[in-house]
Structure formats: structure tokens, C-alpha cells
Design an enzyme around this catalytic site. Structure first.
Site, PDB file in Angstrom:
ATOM      1  N   THR A  52       5.531  -2.707   5.474  1.00  0.00           N
ATOM      2  CA  THR A  52       6.608  -1.995   4.768  1.00  0.00           C
ATOM      3  C   THR A  52       7.960  -2.539   5.207  1.00  0.00           C
ATOM      4  OG1 THR A  52       5.267   0.002   4.572  1.00  0.00           O
ATOM      5  CG2 THR A  52       7.650   0.281   4.369  1.00  0.00           C
ATOM      6  N   CYS A  77      -1.627   5.452   0.267  1.00  0.00           N
ATOM      7  CA  CYS A  77      -0.185   5.714   0.190  1.00  0.00           C
ATOM      8  C   CYS A  77       0.157   6.668  -0.945  1.00  0.00           C
ATOM      9  CB  CYS A  77       0.587   4.422   0.003  1.00  0.00           C
ATOM     10  SG  CYS A  77       0.199   3.250   1.268  1.00  0.00           S
ATOM     11  N   HIS A 131      -2.515  -3.584  11.378  1.00  0.00           N
ATOM     12  CA  HIS A 131      -3.630  -2.632  11.371  1.00  0.00           C
ATOM     13  C   HIS A 131      -4.638  -2.854  10.244  1.00  0.00           C
ATOM     14  CE1 HIS A 131      -2.275   0.181   8.102  1.00  0.00           C
ATOM     15  NE2 HIS A 131      -1.122  -0.403   8.360  1.00  0.00           N
ATOM     16  N   GLN A 158      -3.153  -7.496   2.013  1.00  0.00           N
ATOM     17  CA  GLN A 158      -4.578  -7.299   1.735  1.00  0.00           C
ATOM     18  C   GLN A 158      -5.337  -8.627   1.634  1.00  0.00           C
ATOM     19  OE1 GLN A 158      -6.092  -4.482   1.888  1.00  0.00           O
ATOM     20  NE2 GLN A 158      -4.455  -2.982   1.651  1.00  0.00           N
ATOM     21  N   SER A 212       0.667  -6.575   7.801  1.00  0.00           N
ATOM     22  CA  SER A 212       0.548  -5.545   8.844  1.00  0.00           C
ATOM     23  C   SER A 212      -0.628  -5.833   9.762  1.00  0.00           C
ATOM     24  CB  SER A 212       0.232  -4.190   8.197  1.00  0.00           C
ATOM     25  OG  SER A 212       1.396  -3.504   7.871  1.00  0.00           O
TER      26      SER A 212
HETATM   27  N1  PMP Z   1       1.525  -3.786   1.080  1.00  0.00           N
HETATM   28  C1  PMP Z   1       0.230  -3.611   0.787  1.00  0.00           C
HETATM   29  C2  PMP Z   1      -0.399  -4.481  -0.247  1.00  0.00           C
HETATM   30  C3  PMP Z   1      -0.521  -2.622   1.435  1.00  0.00           C
HETATM   31  O1  PMP Z   1      -1.795  -2.442   1.140  1.00  0.00           O
HETATM   32  C4  PMP Z   1       0.126  -1.816   2.406  1.00  0.00           C
HETATM   33  C5  PMP Z   1      -0.629  -0.721   3.125  1.00  0.00           C
HETATM   34  N2  PMP Z   1      -1.191   0.230   2.265  1.00  0.00           N
HETATM   35  C6  PMP Z   1       1.478  -2.040   2.679  1.00  0.00           C
HETATM   36  C7  PMP Z   1       2.146  -3.039   1.997  1.00  0.00           C
HETATM   37  C8  PMP Z   1       2.239  -1.213   3.680  1.00  0.00           C
HETATM   38  O2  PMP Z   1       1.738  -1.453   4.950  1.00  0.00           O
HETATM   39  P1  PMP Z   1       2.198  -0.555   6.195  1.00  0.00           P
HETATM   40  O3  PMP Z   1       1.943   0.853   5.772  1.00  0.00           O
HETATM   41  O4  PMP Z   1       1.292  -1.004   7.287  1.00  0.00           O
HETATM   42  O5  PMP Z   1       3.617  -0.842   6.441  1.00  0.00           O
END
Ligand code: PMP
Length: 378
Positions: free
Chosen positions: A75, A325, A204, A184, A202
Site C-alpha cells: 500500500t 480488503c 506478508h 500477487q 508486500s
Molecule cells: N496490491 C495488491 C495486488 C494486493 O493484493 C494487496 C493486498 N491485498 C495490496 C496491494 C496491499 O498490500 P498491503 O495490505 O500489504 O499493503
């Protein structure tokens, strides 16, 4: 009462941390806890570890022209890339191109640039397969286009976008740069990282730690920092570095890239089994997408997906109805709506996201449970 063994098919939302990665984190956190900006020897040791982690990431991704900006995750990396770039270079033009299926961490940045800073955004539509049309991208490029942001893999449908071809089109325009959210895709499918000017991910999602991530960008690209302060991360992201988290990120990336090919083959077997079951039962399910074995997206045709997901959860099987999300907003998959134009399908999606640690036996258990839940729900 014995608890049922948990089956975790929500790896696109987050993955369990790898024990080796956690060991690295604990080791660095306890032995090299000093602030890497401190000039004493312990600080400098921590700083050397941080620099080693940066070089390791660039080496693993074979990105020679790039530098690493450690962030708290995708993010933040997306925000820094998109807003930091657009605001820095707005005198060159105020047109940006993206798609209508980006993650909110991209989409909301674009909305802000449009509403607060007067940028013009072109959102490329996806077709019934969830794919963009490269001719449309080519036609959408304008003299004042400064940025194209297109994700590598969609987090809800798993659709893989043609990154190499997109980069080629963008690079015909000297003023434009290409950003991709590869969250992803990284560690799961191979990508031409050298061709992408800026990319975000990310930790995680690849068995690293929450709160870790990075923006990798070409060195020559300037950004307006979103976080001002002590000038860490080459001035692009102030704040004391999380040395242990960043070293753990490099390790998680190495482990995921080392096992990427074998993992892909294994996960493909899981996907084939699930896909066959769904296609064999067309009166109950509509398969929205399965061309990426890590993310299978289908809709329930007669039963409410949110009720099915809850029943699966009660049986110890964790899946998503839309992306995590969106889970607390209206349950609707925008990418599925964009590709199908069908409200029922979009409101009743189930996303299965696999990891290499999942087994065929787990897929069998899932299929049996799903079919009995579908039979039981009124
Ligand atoms: N981009 C994509 C394609 C994601 O799948 C995600 C996580 N759902 C994010 C951004 C955001 O990642 P984070 O919540 O770890 O910042």
C-alpha cells in the site's frame, strides 16, 4: 472437543510466516537492534545488513538500474510510486493510464490525483476474460501521459497481465514510465523486472512479515517523498528502518524465488482438481477465472456466497468471498463485475488462493465440504 484441522486457502490475503524467515527476523532484531543511522559500530553493522538486503533483492530480481526503497508494504509502496511520481513530474503532463481492476491501494491514489490535483486518468477496461487490450493501451497513450500503472496479477481473479508487452508500449513514449503492483505475482510467476520502471510488493504475501515491503525503482527516477523526516531510504522514505523486517523480506524473497518453479507445478495440480469439480457442476458454479493456478475465482449460482464462505469457515476451511480488503464493505467483486457485467456473479464470488504448502488431500476435503454445504443451504 477436538478442533478440525484448519485448511487455509486464503493465501492471496496473507501467508503464514516461514519459520526460517522468522528465525532471521529474531536473530537480527536481537543482535543488530541498533539504529542503522547511528554512527557507532553497532549502528554501522545494522546499516551494512540493510545494504546487504538491498543488494540481495536487486540481485535476485536481476534489476541492475534499480534501487530499493523499503516501505511498510505494498500500500505504501504504491502510494509512494504513484503520488510521489505524479506530483514530482506534473509539469511534464497530467495524464495517467491504469485499469479498472486495480487494487484499492492503486485506485484510491489515482482518485486522489484526479480529484485533488487535477490529473486526467484513463482506466482501461477488461474484457470477459479479465484481460486488457494492448491496442487500447497504445491508443490511450497521449503526449502528456507521464505514468502507466498496471498490476501484474489481479488479486481477486488471478488474471496475469502482459507486463513485457505493456512495458514496450509505454517505453515508446519517452516521458512516460511504467509502474506495476506485483504483490500477487512476485515469487509465484516469473516477471521481466528489468523492464518495469517501478514496482511494489508486500512481504506478508510471500511468507515474510506484516509491515514489510518495498518499492523498487529505476535510480534515475525522482519522487516526491510522502514521508519527510530524517532522510532515510535515500531521502525517499524517512523514518527509522526496520532492519530485521527488511533483512527478513530479502530472505522471504530468496526462498520464494528458489522454490518458484516447483511450487507452480504443485499448485497447478491443486488448481486442476478444483477446476474440474467446478466445471463438472455448471448448475451450481460459474468459474470466473483459473488461468493462474494460485487464484481460482468462481461464483455460486443458487446459494449466497457469503453464507457458503461462513459455513466453510465454521468447518475450518478459510476462503475469501471477495478480496479481504473489501470484506467489510458491500461484498461485491469489482473485477468480476468488470469482466462479466453480471451483478449476481459479482456478488457471489468465492476466491480460493493456494500456497505450495496446500495438498491434494485438502482440495478433496474442500470439494466434499463445499458440495455438502451447497446441498444443505436452503
Ligand atoms: N496490491 C495488491 C495486488 C494486493 O493484493 C494487496 C493486498 N491485498 C495490496 C496491494 C496491499 O498490500 P498491503 O495490505 O500489504 O499493503
Amino acid at each position: 472437543m477436538p478442533q478440525p484441522k484448519i485448511i487455509y486457502f486464503d493465501n492471496a490475503a496473507t501467508t503464514p510466516v516461514n519459520n526460517e524467515v522468522l528465525d532471521t527476523y529474531i536473530k537480527v532484531k536481537t543482535s543488530y537492534f541498533a539504529n542503522p543511522s547511528s554512527i557507532h559500530s553497532l549502528g554501522q553493522q545494522a546499516n551494512r545488513l540493510l545494504d546487504k538486503a538491498r543488494l540481495q533483492i536487486l540481485d535476485l530480481l536481476k534489476t541492475n538500474d534499480h534501487e530499493v526503497i523499503f516501505t511498510s508494504g505494498a500500500t505504501e509502496a504504491n502510494n509512494l510510486a504513484i503520488k510521489g511520481y505524479a506530483i514530482k513530474y506534473q509539469n511534464r503532463g497530467k495524464h495517467i493510464i491504469s485499469t479498472n481492476v486495480e487494487h484499492p491501494a492503486v485506485k484510491e491514489c489515482l482518485k486522489q490525483l484526479e480529484e485533488q490535483f487535477g490529473f486526467q486518468i484513463t482506466y482501461l477496461p477488461v474484457d470477459e476474460k479479465g484481460q486488457i487490450d494492448l491496442n487500447q493501451l497504445e491508443n490511450a497513450m497521449q503526449k502528456d501521459t507521464i505514468l502507466v500503472s498496471i498490476m501484474a496479477v489481479n488479486n481477486e481473479t488471478g488474471i496475469i497481465f502482459p507486463i513485457k508487452e505493456i512495458a514496450q508500449i509505454v517505453h515508446k513514449h519517452p516521458l512516460a514510465v511504467f509502474h506495476s503492483d506485483v504483490t500477487q505475482a512476485i515469487g509465484k510467476i516469473s516477471l521481466p523486472y528489468e523492464d518495469i520502471d517501478m514496482f511494489s510488493f508486500s512481504g506478508h504475501k510471500i511468507h515474510g512479515l506484516n509491515g514489510t515491503g518495498a518499492l523498487i525503482k529505476r535510480k534515475k527516477i525522482e519522487l516526491l517523498p510522502l514521508l519527510s523526516g530524517g532522510g532515510q531510504e535515500n531521502g525517499f522514505r524517512s523514518g527509522t528502518d526496520d532492519v530485521a523486517g527488511d533483512v527478513a523480506l530479502a530472505k522471504a524473497l530468496r526462498l520464494s524465488l528458489d522454490t518458484m518453479e516447483n511450487n507452480y507445478k504443485h499448485v497447478s495440480l491443486l488448481k486442476e482438481k478444483l477446476e474440474k469439480y467446478l466445471l463438472d457442476n455448471p448448475s451450481e458454479y460459474h468459474l470466473n477465472s483459473s488461468h493462474n493456478p494460485y487464484i481460482i475465482n468462481f461464483s455460486t449460482l443458487k446459494k449466497k456466497a457469503s453464507v457458503v464462505v461462513e459455513a466453510l469457515s465454521n468447518a475450518g476451511i478459510m476462503v475469501s468471498s471477495t478480496s479481504a480488503c473489501h470484506a467489510h464493505k458491500e461484498p461485491l467483486s469489482e473485477p468480476v463485475l468488470m469482466m462479466s457485467n453480471d451483478m449476481h456473479l459479482a456478488k457471489n464470488t468465492i476466491r480460493i488462493s493456494f500456497d505450495a504448502s496446500n495438498t491434494l488431500e485438502e482440495v478433496d476435503i474442500f470439494i466434499n465440504k463445499l458440495s455438502s454445504i451447497i446441498g444443505e443451504i436452503k
